[in-house]
Design an enzyme around this catalytic site. Structure first.
Site, PDB file in Angstrom:
ATOM      1  N   ASP A  48     109.708  18.922  32.340  1.00 53.32           N
ATOM      2  CA  ASP A  48     109.908  20.059  33.236  1.00 53.32           C
ATOM      3  C   ASP A  48     108.897  19.993  34.376  1.00 53.32           C
ATOM      4  O   ASP A  48     108.544  18.908  34.844  1.00 53.32           O
ATOM      5  CB  ASP A  48     109.785  21.361  32.431  1.00 53.32           C
ATOM      6  CG  ASP A  48     110.713  22.449  32.953  1.00 53.32           C
ATOM      7  OD1 ASP A  48     110.450  22.955  34.057  1.00 53.32           O
ATOM      8  OD2 ASP A  48     111.670  22.795  32.255  1.00 53.32           O
ATOM      9  N   HIS A 104     107.912  27.059  35.671  1.00 56.26           N
ATOM     10  CA  HIS A 104     109.137  26.986  34.874  1.00 56.26           C
ATOM     11  C   HIS A 104     108.881  26.305  33.534  1.00 56.26           C
ATOM     12  O   HIS A 104     109.343  26.764  32.479  1.00 56.26           O
ATOM     13  CB  HIS A 104     110.183  26.222  35.687  1.00 56.26           C
ATOM     14  CG  HIS A 104     111.533  26.130  35.074  1.00 56.26           C
ATOM     15  ND1 HIS A 104     111.910  25.096  34.243  1.00 56.26           N
ATOM     16  CD2 HIS A 104     112.623  26.925  35.175  1.00 56.26           C
ATOM     17  CE1 HIS A 104     113.162  25.257  33.863  1.00 56.26           C
ATOM     18  NE2 HIS A 104     113.631  26.361  34.425  1.00 56.26           N
ATOM     19  N   SER A 140     118.230  27.454  31.250  1.00 58.98           N
ATOM     20  CA  SER A 140     116.890  26.896  31.005  1.00 58.98           C
ATOM     21  C   SER A 140     116.188  27.622  29.877  1.00 58.98           C
ATOM     22  O   SER A 140     115.337  27.056  29.188  1.00 58.98           O
ATOM     23  CB  SER A 140     116.034  27.018  32.265  1.00 58.98           C
ATOM     24  OG  SER A 140     116.328  26.013  33.189  1.00 58.98           O
TER      25      SER A 140
END
Length: 844
Positions: free
Chosen positions: A354, A399, A583
């Site tokens: 990520d 994220h 996600s």
């Protein structure tokens, strides 16, 4: 004879996530032909051999009819009446610029700020604009009605990508406009759009005539209040709420944007004059457009940290961690029951590929194992170097940390949130940077996590047991990625991937459409498929992804709460935030799989896959059995952990089933065939009883039979009218039915494809020095080239478009080269084919 290869070898395998830095090309060789060309520079012998040939342009590849190249026979597309006609399925290279911006050329002085295109689109079909010099130019994308007079939607941002979707099937005009600067661009149509940008669209829900603004220095707000030349004053912005030390809610004055055009020489304002001649569907829409334009002007002020629309919000509505009560997704999955058996093991490692990790966040730091930064581009990495051993997240979205917290936030520590696995190890692998990332870097991270050779030259002390991919991009699963995932599966490592947030078919979202992974769709609080979640044959199971509404009316958004941070004058403040998306769904599954392996480390990928097929890991949702929205149902941690516990005594029976290397395929205009594989998963033989499809234009041929069957799919467009065709290929076996969605794009057969003037260079293979270089134009989509007076030797050929006319191959130009070949006689090359290539990734 030589084959034309991409000059950017990594980029033929790299799917750009946020922005494409160039378009690559494909060529096949060789045969007969001939032609001539005009020379730019020659360094040749006085006599010798000749090299002739032709390059054809791949179906679907087009060029803007007015580019900044003096060799181009430009045709204006600067008004709706002059709109350039495009087929429904196309990839176009183009160039726009403001006056006196960009490279010297025919468009430099007067500028070419707008390009209009007329196109027939299908409902939900997407238009994607890739801006190749986004650091120095700002391009916007507009969807207009058929006569180009009414704005139906627009994508207005400072991003390198702008995207829109057709609201219905019919005729439209598409407008590309330079808000500032000059840039090559690629305009392309997609059947689905799964590209995430931070830009604002006219169709977004926000309050007209308002914006939220933050100044970098509070004193600058006071200064601009007294400066009549500031945009604050010229737009008559007034404070509605907030203070200069924090975000301000500002309201716009009564003037419309055109009234400011005579007050300034700013080119950014003059460029807007074009669009103020356009109409809107309502006064409210016109007010929203003016609001976004005003926000753009404010964003261009160096005193402004950010300027944003005031978005509308829809409203409807154990462990001792302080905010566990807000984590609605955990009891929904029966985590408390699972935690009675296990809270996870430090011996089980989940690799989170990520944006990196906030390694000092107090609610994750103790569960981290060493990771790696696989972002090769130092500018994108923001750390001044390429690959390195520090996966710290240097961006602003965090994220990766949010995803990691769902899996393994430190739990039962009286603060923050609880992770699914309280003791699960997290291996952070960074592949997303300031401008996203690419598939090549992501593949290297996957290989590292699995203990396979990779570009770092290193291997982890202990490979990951599970790989979580809450990242993805638009397109079908490429062969190089399929090979990597197959190697990972051979290592008995689970790969979990987000289905994507396009609200469309996951069959065109990588890596959810790849085999050897578990693709996860997203649910809302009511256990329904979230509006944004992709669906389709590729979905294996579902998990909570959250949403930005409040369905239970408890005053808290129904997003997924996990780890985050905010920046300030004293540095980062570690905190928590709500997010929603596939996600967030994928790490729920990764976390539960980690609990299963904590109970029984001997479980294989096949074991867990078989448990899923048998219904031992999920709660069935939707229609009975597997379906295209929920797969085999919603993951249930209690059931899954108990199934793992039972497997210690009674190993799961592995019922064999038929699997395929693809779940869907799209035949773009240039494609007529593809190959794929089917294979048996499990120990018992599976027999294919029948293959079923309805379309007369589709043909299936078996090429090889054995442990792995190889098939060829081919299409015949003869006699088909221009349009979009779909069918499903089904393999019926004695174990299961396997479905593959097929999409066929057909343009008019008389459509001519071209790329504008091409630069063709002949180089010495040993020194890579240019021996001759010519610039050629097309004739009916074919480019003829001719080199004379060549000495015998080893050469290679390069071909490049030249959109901005600077005699160089720049970002946004097609660029390729042949393999090396020996010239010892007069030679003719043909069947060389050039095409634009533009596949993109984003964070779901």
């Amino acid at each position: 004879m030589p084959e034309l290869l991409s000059r950017h070898m990594k980029s033929t395998t790299a799917l750009r996530i946020m922005a494409l830095s160039f378009c690559s090309v494909l060529l096949n060789a060789c045969g007969g032909g001939g032609g001539g060309s005009g020379s730019i520079s020659i360094n040749a012998a006085s006599s010798g051999f000749s090299l002739q040939g032709n390059i054809s342009i791949s179906a679907g590849s087009l060029v803007d009819s007015d580019i900044n190249n003096d060799a181009s026979q430009n045709i204006s597309n600067n008004t709706p009446q002059e709109a350039q006609q495009l087929p429904s399925f196309a990839v176009l290279g183009g160039y726009v610029n403001e006056a006196m911006e960009g490279e010297a050329g025919p468009l430099f002085t007067e500028g070419d700020p707008v390009d209009y295109f007329s196109i027939y689109l299908y409902e939900g079909q997407s238009i994607v604009l890739d801006i190749h010099d986004a650091d120095n130019a700002d391009l916007d994308l507009f969807l207009l009605n058929a006569n180009g007079q009414i704005v139906l939607d627009s994508s207005l941002s400072l991003d390198a990508i702008e995207t829109l979707s057709a609201p219905f099937e019919g005729d439209f005009q598409v407008l590309v406009e330079a808000f500032s600067g000059a840039s090559n661009y690629t305009l392309r149509t997609e059947q689905t759009m799964n590209i995430s940008t931070t830009g604002y669209r006219l169709s977004d829900a926000f309050v007209p005539n308002e914006m939220i603004v933050r100044y970098r220095d509070p004193q600058q707000y006071s200064q601009q209040q007294n400066n009549p030349q500031s945009w604050l004053q010229r737009l008559e912005l007034r404070r509605m709420a907030g203070e200069a030390e924090r975000p301000l809610r500002l309201g716009m004055g009564r003037r419309s944007l055109p009234q400011y055009q005579d007050q300034t020489a700013d080119s950014t304002v003059r460029a807007r004059m074009q669009n103020n001649q356009l109409g809107f569907t309502s006064q409210a829409t016109a007010a929203k457009f003016n609001t976004l334009m005003a926000i753009k002007l404010m964003q261009g002020d160096s005193a402004i940290q950010y300027a944003e629309p005031n978005l509308l919000i829809q409203s409807a509505a154990i462990p001792n961690d302080a905010r566990y009560a807000e984590q609605w997704s955990l009891p929904l999955l029966d985590l408390p029951e699972a935690w009675e058996v296990t809270t996870g093991s430090t011996e089980v490692i989940v690799a989170v590929i990520d944006s990196g990790i906030l390694s000092q966040h107090p609610d994750i730091s103790s569960n981290l194992v060493p990771g790696y930064d696989f972002i090769e581009d130092p500018d994108n990495a923001l750390d001044g170097n390429g690959l390195d051993s520090n996966p710290e997240d240097l961006g602003s979205s965090y994220h990766g940390t949010h995803v990691a917290g769902i899996i393994a936030a430190v739990s039962n520590n009286t603060i923050g949130v609880s992770g699914i696995g309280w003791n699960t190890g997290i291996m952070p692998l960074r592949v997303l940077g300031d401008s996203g990332g690419n598939l090549y870097d992501a593949m290297q991270a996957v290989r590292y996590a699995a203990g396979l050779s990779n570009d770092s030259g290193l291997l982890p002390v202990q490979p990951a047991d599970i790989i979580n991919l809450s990242i993805g991009g638009n397109g079908f699963c490429p062969e190089n990625y399929r090979e990597t995932l197959s190697e990972v599966r051979a290592q008995d490592i689970l790969v979990v991937a987000a289905a994507g947030n396009g609200g469309d078919s996951s069959n065109r979202f990588i890596p959810a459409n790849c085999n050897d992974i578990f693709a996860v769709s997203a649910l809302n609080l009511n256990q329904e498929l979230a509006d944004y979640s992709n669906y389709g044959n590729a979905i294996d199971l579902a998990a909570p992804g959250g949403d930005d509404v409040d369905l239970d009316n408890n005053g808290i958004t129904d997003g997924i709460l996990s780890l985050s941070a905010s920046s300030g004058g004293t540095g980062l403040t570690y905190n928590y935030s709500y997010r929603f998306g596939t996600s967030m769904a994928a790490p729920h599954v990764s976390g539960v799989f980690a609990l299963m392996l904590a109970v029984n480390p001997q479980l294989s990928v096949n074991d867990i896959e078989q448990m899923l097929l048998a219904g031992l890991l999920t709660d069935d949702l939707g229609i009975a059995g597997a379906d295209s929205q929920y797969g085999h149902g919603m993951i249930n941690a209690g059931k899954a952990v108990n199934a793992a516990l039972d497997s210690l005594v009674n190993p799961p029976a592995l019922n064999s089933y038929l699997s395929s290397s693809i779940s869907a395929f799209e035949f773009r205009p240039a494609l007529t065939q593809t190959e794929f594989e089917t294979r048996t998963v499990g120990n018992d033989p599976v027999t294919i009883l029948d293959t079923v499809y309805d379309a007369d234009w589709l043909n299936l041929t078996q090429l090889e039979s054995g442990a792995v069957d190889t098939w060829q799919l081919s299409v015949d467009r003869s006699g088909l009218a221009a349009g979009l065709y779909e069918d499903t290929l089904s393999f019926v076996s004695n174990s299961n039915s396997l479905n593959i969605d097929i999409v066929l794009q057909v343009n008019e057969p008389q459509q001519v494809y071209e790329m504008g003037p091409l630069l063709i260079s002949l180089l010495d293979s040993e020194s890579s020095t240019i021996q001759q270089q010519i610039r050629i134009s097309s004739s009916a989509g074919s480019y003829q080239f001719n080199f004379n007076n060549l000495e015998a030797g080893s050469y290679f050929l390069t071909a490049s478009s030249d959109l901005n006319g600077n005699n160089l191959s720049d970002a946004g130009d097609a660029s390729a080269e042949t393999s090396s070949f020996t010239l010892d006689e007069d030679t003719v090359l043909s069947a060389l084919e050039l095409e634009w290539d533009s596949v993109l990734l984003s964070t779901p």
